[in-house]
Design a protein around this motif. Structure first.
Motif, PDB file in Angstrom:
ATOM      1  N   HIS A  17       0.800  -1.215   0.000  1.00 26.50           N
ATOM      2  CA  HIS A  17       0.000   0.000   0.000  1.00 26.50           C
ATOM      3  C   HIS A  17       0.836   1.270   0.000  1.00 26.50           C
ATOM      4  O   HIS A  17       0.305   2.370  -0.096  1.00 26.50           O
ATOM      5  CB  HIS A  17      -0.919   0.026   1.228  1.00 26.50           C
ATOM      6  N   GLU A  18       2.163   1.154   0.109  1.00 25.31           N
ATOM      7  CA  GLU A  18       2.983   2.350   0.230  1.00 25.31           C
ATOM      8  C   GLU A  18       4.395   2.096  -0.264  1.00 25.31           C
ATOM      9  O   GLU A  18       4.950   1.032  -0.033  1.00 25.31           O
ATOM     10  CB  GLU A  18       3.035   2.762   1.706  1.00 25.31           C
ATOM     11  N   LYS A  74      -9.659  -3.420  -8.209  1.00 21.25           N
ATOM     12  CA  LYS A  74      -8.328  -3.994  -8.446  1.00 21.25           C
ATOM     13  C   LYS A  74      -8.321  -4.832  -9.705  1.00 21.25           C
ATOM     14  O   LYS A  74      -9.217  -5.653  -9.910  1.00 21.25           O
ATOM     15  CB  LYS A  74      -7.975  -4.943  -7.285  1.00 21.25           C
ATOM     16  N   LEU A 151      -7.208  -2.168   2.518  1.00 22.56           N
ATOM     17  CA  LEU A 151      -5.905  -1.682   2.104  1.00 22.56           C
ATOM     18  C   LEU A 151      -4.845  -2.744   2.348  1.00 22.56           C
ATOM     19  O   LEU A 151      -3.985  -2.993   1.533  1.00 22.56           O
ATOM     20  CB  LEU A 151      -5.585  -0.416   2.896  1.00 22.56           C
ATOM     21  N   ASN A 152      -4.899  -3.377   3.513  1.00 25.93           N
ATOM     22  CA  ASN A 152      -3.941  -4.435   3.836  1.00 25.93           C
ATOM     23  C   ASN A 152      -4.536  -5.326   4.923  1.00 25.93           C
ATOM     24  O   ASN A 152      -5.634  -5.077   5.413  1.00 25.93           O
ATOM     25  CB  ASN A 152      -2.606  -3.841   4.295  1.00 25.93           C
ATOM     26  N   GLU A 289       1.363   6.675  -1.308  1.00 24.84           N
ATOM     27  CA  GLU A 289       0.445   5.738  -0.667  1.00 24.84           C
ATOM     28  C   GLU A 289      -0.711   5.419  -1.596  1.00 24.84           C
ATOM     29  O   GLU A 289      -1.347   6.327  -2.118  1.00 24.84           O
ATOM     30  CB  GLU A 289      -0.153   6.368   0.597  1.00 24.84           C
ATOM     31  N   THR A 291      -4.495   3.483  -2.762  1.00 33.12           N
ATOM     32  CA  THR A 291      -5.831   3.369  -2.172  1.00 33.12           C
ATOM     33  C   THR A 291      -6.268   1.924  -2.067  1.00 33.12           C
ATOM     34  O   THR A 291      -7.323   1.638  -1.533  1.00 33.12           O
ATOM     35  CB  THR A 291      -6.875   4.086  -3.042  1.00 33.12           C
ATOM     36  N   GLY A 292      -5.455   1.000  -2.594  1.00 33.31           N
ATOM     37  CA  GLY A 292      -5.850  -0.403  -2.572  1.00 33.31           C
ATOM     38  C   GLY A 292      -6.187  -0.922  -3.957  1.00 33.31           C
ATOM     39  O   GLY A 292      -6.340  -2.120  -4.152  1.00 33.31           O
ATOM     40  N   ASP A 295      -0.989  -1.857  -6.417  1.00 36.80           N
ATOM     41  CA  ASP A 295       0.150  -1.868  -5.514  1.00 36.80           C
ATOM     42  C   ASP A 295       1.008  -0.631  -5.776  1.00 36.80           C
ATOM     43  O   ASP A 295       1.134  -0.195  -6.914  1.00 36.80           O
ATOM     44  CB  ASP A 295       0.983  -3.127  -5.742  1.00 36.80           C
TER      45      ASP A 295
END
Lengths: 325, 127
Positions: A17-18, A74, A151-152, A289, A291-292, A295
């Motif tokens: 996510h980051e 996604k 997100l994770n 970062e 948003t989901g 990647d």
């Protein structure tokens, strides 16, 4: 012919996510262009059209459609389970040769939640409570494309819902719709934005003039260390000299406190400063970062690809212009 | 009621004959001309302008956005001699930027691979 620059990238941390990395040996214009591309021009998927068959919920059609649009979609790599770049897999609907829509340019989602039907599946003690319709109820017609529910894993563990909450329904309420997701860029609508945050800071160049610093008393040096709210300076215990902190680059916030204090310490106003902190002109610390939907590393690679394609396109257009001159 | 389509910010209006780039030679200044890029903004303008300024053959390079509601850039270039036309220095700049982008692409891929090798065998990172 101008000199070629040789940009370097060093990754500081990489999570799905980051991503945090250092971009160096290049100009601010490249850094800014990358940032602007990541925010505005990386193509992603998002729900664009919604056909309502049944909506007896407390929220009206366009409200629910708006919420559906903001759900991150996604495009998955089924092997690694990562959200990847959808640019090659789909065409934008303006480019697609189909008349209305086709699997090449769009993805269909179906949602059908009826409180009375679903309620029997819930545990006894919860049957009086409203039911949350979440993003898990969206069924895709393309196995590679799913809504990004969390997100994770950490967020998933902490959440009360099974996914992104769309609407809460009660007894007798029914929501049935068909949603079509298309590829687009953030310039058209913020729902297509792949990043929550994409920023960069300048690397601090901290110069300590040892000669001048040796004229300072220990108390003055301690003052210089203490005045910085970001604690970028330290006083070396052994030699008594001012040194830069280990992770000063992480902490630096470029405040004016140090400068102001040195004004009072200098013997003459036109003397050089003891310590200077400046922005580097060619080293940048990026933090991106997601948003989901994608990647973080794919957002970076996609933005570079968008830049590369843009340069090629421009090149071909300029060649045509030159011929016609 | 009067709001333009959001896609008008980045899609060329080819039906009305809108070209991506047009050129107008400067009548009063020698070796100078203005390129007009349609449906572009600072993302491209600043990048190309900064690259042009690094070229010793360029005497003047500047860009402006004439009106914030009209998505267009005016890029004015003046070269130092008549042997090199503004279009040529612009092509050189765009080519250099293309090369730099390719380098960036390789660097990014290598950096990500290095990180993955060093940290966990190519799998996903933890939070």
């Amino acid at each position: 012919m101008s000199k070629q620059r040789d940009p370097k990238i060093e990754i500081l941390s990489l999570y799905p996510h980051e991503i945090k990395f250092i971009l160096s040996d290049t100009d601010t214009s490249i850094a800014n262009t990358l940032r602007r591309l990541m925010i505005a021009e990386v193509p992603t998927l998002a729900i664009d059209l919604v056909e309502f068959h049944e909506n007896t919920t407390v929220l009206n059609d366009e409200y629910i459609a708006h919420r559906l649009g903001l759900i991150p979609i996604k495009y998955m790599d089924l092997v690694t389970n990562r959200g990847i770049d959808c640019n090659g897999a789909f065409l934008s609907h303006t480019e697609c040769s189909c008349e209305h829509r086709c699997p090449r340019c769009s993805v269909e989602f179906e949602l059908d939640v009826n409180f009375d039907v679903m309620n029997v599946t819930r545990p006894e003690n919860e049957r009086d409570l409203p039911m949350s319709v979440t993003s898990t109820s969206l069924k895709s017609n393309n196995e590679y494309v799913v809504p990004g529910h969390f997100l994770n894993a950490e967020e998933q563990n902490e959440a009360h819902d099974t996914g992104i909450s769309i609407v809460k329904i009660g007894p007798g309420q029914h929501l049935k719709l068909k949603a079509i997701a298309r590829m687009g860029i953030s310039k058209e609508h913020a729902k297509w934005c792949p990043v929550a945050v994409a920023t960069y800071r300048f690397w601090p160049e901290i110069n300590i003039n040892d000669e001048l610093c040796s004229t300072l008393t220990h108390e003055q040096k301690q003052q210089l260390v203490d005045v910085c709210p970001d604690r970028i300076l330290e006083l070396d215990e052994v030699s008594g000299k001012l040194v830069v902190a280990e992770n000063a680059w992480e902490l630096a916030t470029f405040t004016e406190d140090l400068k102001l204090l040195q004004e009072t310490m200098k013997k003459r106003p036109e003397d050089d400063d003891f310590v200077t902190v400046e922005h580097s002109q060619d080293r940048f610390i990026f933090c991106v970062e997601g948003t989901g939907a994608m990647d973080a590393e794919d957002i970076l690679m996609s933005s570079i690809k968008v830049l590369s394609d843009r340069m090629l396109y421009l090149r071909s257009k300029l060649d045509i212009l030159k011929e016609n001159m | 009621m009067n709001a333009p389509e959001r896609s008008a910010a980045f899609l060329l209006d080819e039906d009305n004959g809108e070209e991506k780039v047009t050129y107008a030679s400067d009548t009063k200044v020698s070796n100078a001309g203005t390129f007009t890029f349609n449906k572009e903004d600072h993302t491209l303008g600043n990048l190309v302008r900064m690259q042009l300024l690094r070229d010793p053959n360029v005497r003047f390079a500047g860009y402006k956005i004439p009106h914030p509601l009209v998505h267009q850039i005016d890029l004015k270039i003046q070269t130092i001699s008549s042997t090199l036309a503004p279009i040529d220095v612009l092509l050189n700049a765009v080519e250099d930027l293309g090369d730099e982008t390719d380098t960036l692409n390789r660097e990014a891929e290598d950096a990500i691979e290095r990180w993955k090798k060093e940290n966990n065998a190519g799998g996903m990172g933890q939070f």
